[in-house]
Motif scaffolding. Structure first.
Motif, PDB file in Angstrom:
ATOM      1  N   ASP A 124      -9.003 -38.478  31.402  1.00 16.40           N
ATOM      2  CA  ASP A 124      -9.151 -39.765  30.729  1.00 16.40           C
ATOM      3  C   ASP A 124      -7.975 -39.892  29.760  1.00 16.40           C
ATOM      4  O   ASP A 124      -7.828 -39.081  28.849  1.00 16.40           O
ATOM      5  CB  ASP A 124     -10.485 -39.783  29.969  1.00 16.40           C
ATOM      6  N   TRP A 125      -7.153 -40.915  29.963  1.00 16.26           N
ATOM      7  CA  TRP A 125      -5.894 -41.034  29.216  1.00 16.26           C
ATOM      8  C   TRP A 125      -6.063 -40.871  27.710  1.00 16.26           C
ATOM      9  O   TRP A 125      -5.287 -40.187  27.069  1.00 16.26           O
ATOM     10  CB  TRP A 125      -5.255 -42.391  29.495  1.00 16.26           C
ATOM     11  N   PHE A 126      -7.074 -41.529  27.151  1.00 16.65           N
ATOM     12  CA  PHE A 126      -7.141 -41.633  25.693  1.00 16.65           C
ATOM     13  C   PHE A 126      -8.404 -41.031  25.082  1.00 16.65           C
ATOM     14  O   PHE A 126      -8.632 -41.194  23.888  1.00 16.65           O
ATOM     15  CB  PHE A 126      -7.031 -43.112  25.282  1.00 16.65           C
ATOM     16  N   HIS A 127      -9.208 -40.356  25.857  1.00 14.31           N
ATOM     17  CA  HIS A 127     -10.437 -39.790  25.300  1.00 14.31           C
ATOM     18  C   HIS A 127     -10.081 -38.688  24.300  1.00 14.31           C
ATOM     19  O   HIS A 127      -9.334 -37.761  24.625  1.00 14.31           O
ATOM     20  CB  HIS A 127     -11.318 -39.218  26.411  1.00 14.31           C
ATOM     21  N   PRO A 128     -10.594 -38.773  23.075  1.00 17.68           N
ATOM     22  CA  PRO A 128     -10.187 -37.796  22.050  1.00 17.68           C
ATOM     23  C   PRO A 128     -10.507 -36.349  22.420  1.00 17.68           C
ATOM     24  O   PRO A 128      -9.743 -35.446  22.071  1.00 17.68           O
ATOM     25  CB  PRO A 128     -10.955 -38.241  20.800  1.00 17.68           C
ATOM     26  N   LEU A 129     -11.609 -36.120  23.122  1.00 16.46           N
ATOM     27  CA  LEU A 129     -11.933 -34.739  23.498  1.00 16.46           C
ATOM     28  C   LEU A 129     -10.968 -34.213  24.552  1.00 16.46           C
ATOM     29  O   LEU A 129     -10.600 -33.035  24.538  1.00 16.46           O
ATOM     30  CB  LEU A 129     -13.376 -34.651  23.998  1.00 16.46           C
ATOM     31  N   TYR A 130     -10.566 -35.100  25.469  1.00 14.67           N
ATOM     32  CA  TYR A 130      -9.575 -34.661  26.455  1.00 14.67           C
ATOM     33  C   TYR A 130      -8.239 -34.357  25.782  1.00 14.67           C
ATOM     34  O   TYR A 130      -7.596 -33.334  26.075  1.00 14.67           O
ATOM     35  CB  TYR A 130      -9.374 -35.708  27.552  1.00 14.67           C
ATOM     36  N   LEU A 131      -7.822 -35.218  24.883  1.00 18.41           N
ATOM     37  CA  LEU A 131      -6.553 -34.991  24.193  1.00 18.41           C
ATOM     38  C   LEU A 131      -6.618 -33.723  23.339  1.00 18.41           C
ATOM     39  O   LEU A 131      -5.621 -33.003  23.212  1.00 18.41           O
ATOM     40  CB  LEU A 131      -6.224 -36.207  23.322  1.00 18.41           C
ATOM     41  N   LYS A 132      -7.789 -33.432  22.816  1.00 11.93           N
ATOM     42  CA  LYS A 132      -7.963 -32.204  22.038  1.00 11.93           C
ATOM     43  C   LYS A 132      -7.838 -30.974  22.937  1.00 11.93           C
ATOM     44  O   LYS A 132      -7.151 -30.000  22.595  1.00 11.93           O
ATOM     45  CB  LYS A 132      -9.323 -32.223  21.345  1.00 11.93           C
ATOM     46  N   ASP A 133      -8.487 -31.006  24.100  1.00 10.08           N
ATOM     47  CA  ASP A 133      -8.377 -29.891  25.054  1.00 10.08           C
ATOM     48  C   ASP A 133      -6.945 -29.733  25.546  1.00 10.08           C
ATOM     49  O   ASP A 133      -6.436 -28.614  25.693  1.00 10.08           O
ATOM     50  CB  ASP A 133      -9.295 -30.137  26.253  1.00 10.08           C
ATOM     51  N   LYS A 134      -6.305 -30.875  25.795  1.00 14.03           N
ATOM     52  CA  LYS A 134      -4.921 -30.839  26.275  1.00 14.03           C
ATOM     53  C   LYS A 134      -4.013 -30.200  25.233  1.00 14.03           C
ATOM     54  O   LYS A 134      -3.129 -29.391  25.567  1.00 14.03           O
ATOM     55  CB  LYS A 134      -4.456 -32.261  26.598  1.00 14.03           C
ATOM     56  N   ALA A 135      -4.217 -30.533  23.966  1.00 12.32           N
ATOM     57  CA  ALA A 135      -3.401 -29.967  22.887  1.00 12.32           C
ATOM     58  C   ALA A 135      -3.592 -28.459  22.766  1.00 12.32           C
ATOM     59  O   ALA A 135      -2.688 -27.744  22.312  1.00 12.32           O
ATOM     60  CB  ALA A 135      -3.748 -30.654  21.571  1.00 12.32           C
TER      61      ALA A 135
END
Length: 411
Positions: free
Chosen positions: A133-144
């Motif tokens: 999901d491009w902008f989901h905060p949890l995905y971006l957190k995992d990606k980071a």
């Protein structure tokens, strides 16, 4: 605590409970890949892909279904300029939802069009699901974190997949959005083990191969590989080509031009090539935000269905033949079914006497054309293989520019 509870719930969902069929799949690719593909999928051959959502409201961009990402993440000039010209400062992607009214959406009309297209697979219900999901905060957190954490997976992606299966019971799951992270991050094998062992669709569900970075064309059910995948020779695994009528976009584009759309002969040629090489053909349309299917898309779908109405015997439930194609005089692709071989001509021969080099005739050989199957065509064998067929005096009308010779009693 919430994450821990969700992990426990998911674990319960994927723990094996005897299904009574004697076959259990474990959460590794060797086991998952050993599951036979349900027969219905290979027999169907043709399906319809639909990209419809909030992105259909702007209906703009190189790939309209990627509008949000192109505008807010990639900052592509076209999408940024489009928003400046047409929407006020502060307008968000979510604001498009107000105009996603689907006021003309009639599911029965869609179903009738899909049935008329000849897409028997379209009558099996499938769902598209994007893992990331491009902008989901949890995905971006995992990606980071370098995908060392899985909060998005356990709190959103996997619960969502399980809910889709339990609620809608799809016969096909078309997974996507997998390429940024490995399958171990997505817990893909755990989900698929549950899907194949204990889900309500375990006996007939079909999946593709997009379950993590490095999986496609390697693991899963049938292989999509890349979008518009077109192998140069017969693959050794069941595969599918997904192809959009709009050469540029999967979602609807309000600014699409006629020259940017596949015409019917191009669709038939593409489909025949795919089936001759053992694949399934998934043809995409993008409906408009109001729920209407563009008459241009509808015309292409009905045209494909009309061609299949005459020639579908050579497509549905067919298998690749020992020779997939030849081009001695005109392009010919072969399919087979039981003891019958079908020679699909993509051009009408310029002469009445037409040569086929590959088939070996026998005393039981009979040749007909599917446009007029009750009338046998005259033929003579050639050496060491092949035959010459006396074609009909008048070319049968075929808007799809494809004709099928049915060859019985050949090897």
């Amino acid at each position: 605590m919430t994450s821990l509870i969700l992990r426990c719930l998911l674990l319960v969902a994927v723990v094996a409970i005897s299904s009574g069929n004697g076959v259990r799949y474990t959460a590794n690719w060797t086991s998952i890949d050993s599951r036979p593909l349900p027969v219905w999928y290979d027999e169907s051959k043709i399906g319809i892909f639909v990209h419809w959502g909030v992105f259909s409201v702007p209906g703009y961009g190189q790939f309209s279904e990627w509008f949000w990402q192109s505008w807010r993440d990639a900052h592509r000039a076209d999408e940024v300029e489009f928003m400046k010209k047409n929407y006020p400062v502060g307008f968000t992607y979510a604001d498009f939802a107000h105009d996603f009214k689907a006021q003309f959406f009639e599911p029965d009309d869609w179903a009738e069009i899909f049935e008329a297209s000849g897409a028997k697979k379209g009558l099996h219900f499938g769902l598209y699901h994007s893992l990331y999901d491009w902008f989901h905060p949890l995905y971006l957190k995992d990606k980071a974190s370098g995908y060392k954490t899985q909060e998005f997976v356990f709190q959103k992606a996997l619960p969502e997949l399980v809910n889709l299966v339990m609620t809608y019971k799809p016969e096909l799951i078309w997974s996507d959005g997998d390429w940024e992270a490995p399958d171990t991050y997505w817990n893909s094998t755990e989900f698929l083990a549950w899907l194949y062992n204990d889900s309500p669709v375990k006996d007939f569900v079909v999946v593709n191969d997009r379950w993590g970075n490095g999986c496609y064309c390697k693991h899963g059910g049938y292989y999509n590989c890349a979008d518009r995948f077109t192998p140069g020779s017969l693959p050794n695994h069941k595969w599918e080509k997904c192809q959009s009528i709009d050469y540029h976009s999967w979602g609807y584009r309000r600014n699409m031009k006629l020259i940017e759309l596949m015409d019917l002969p191009t669709i038939i040629t593409d489909m025949v090539y795919v089936v001759a090489l053992g694949g399934n053909y998934l043809l995409n349309i993008g409906p408009m935000e109001d729920g209407m299917i563009s008459p241009l898309f509808e015309e292409r779908l009905r045209g494909m269905g009309a061609w299949l109405g005459v020639n579908g015997e050579a497509i549905y439930s067919s298998k690749p033949w020992r020779v997939q194609g030849e081009n001695t005089t005109v392009p010919v692709w072969y399919t087979s079914k039981n003891n019958t071989v079908y020679a699909i001509l993509l051009e009408w021969p310029s002469k009445l006497l037409f040569d086929l080099a590959a088939p070996k005739t026998s005393a039981d050989t009979n040749v007909t054309i599917l446009d007029d199957p009750s009338v046998p065509l005259k033929w003579v064998s050639t050496t060491p293989t092949g035959l010459v067929v006396l074609m009909p005096d008048i070319m049968p009308v075929s808007p799809g520019r494809g004709w099928v010779l049915k060859l019985e009693g050949v090897v």
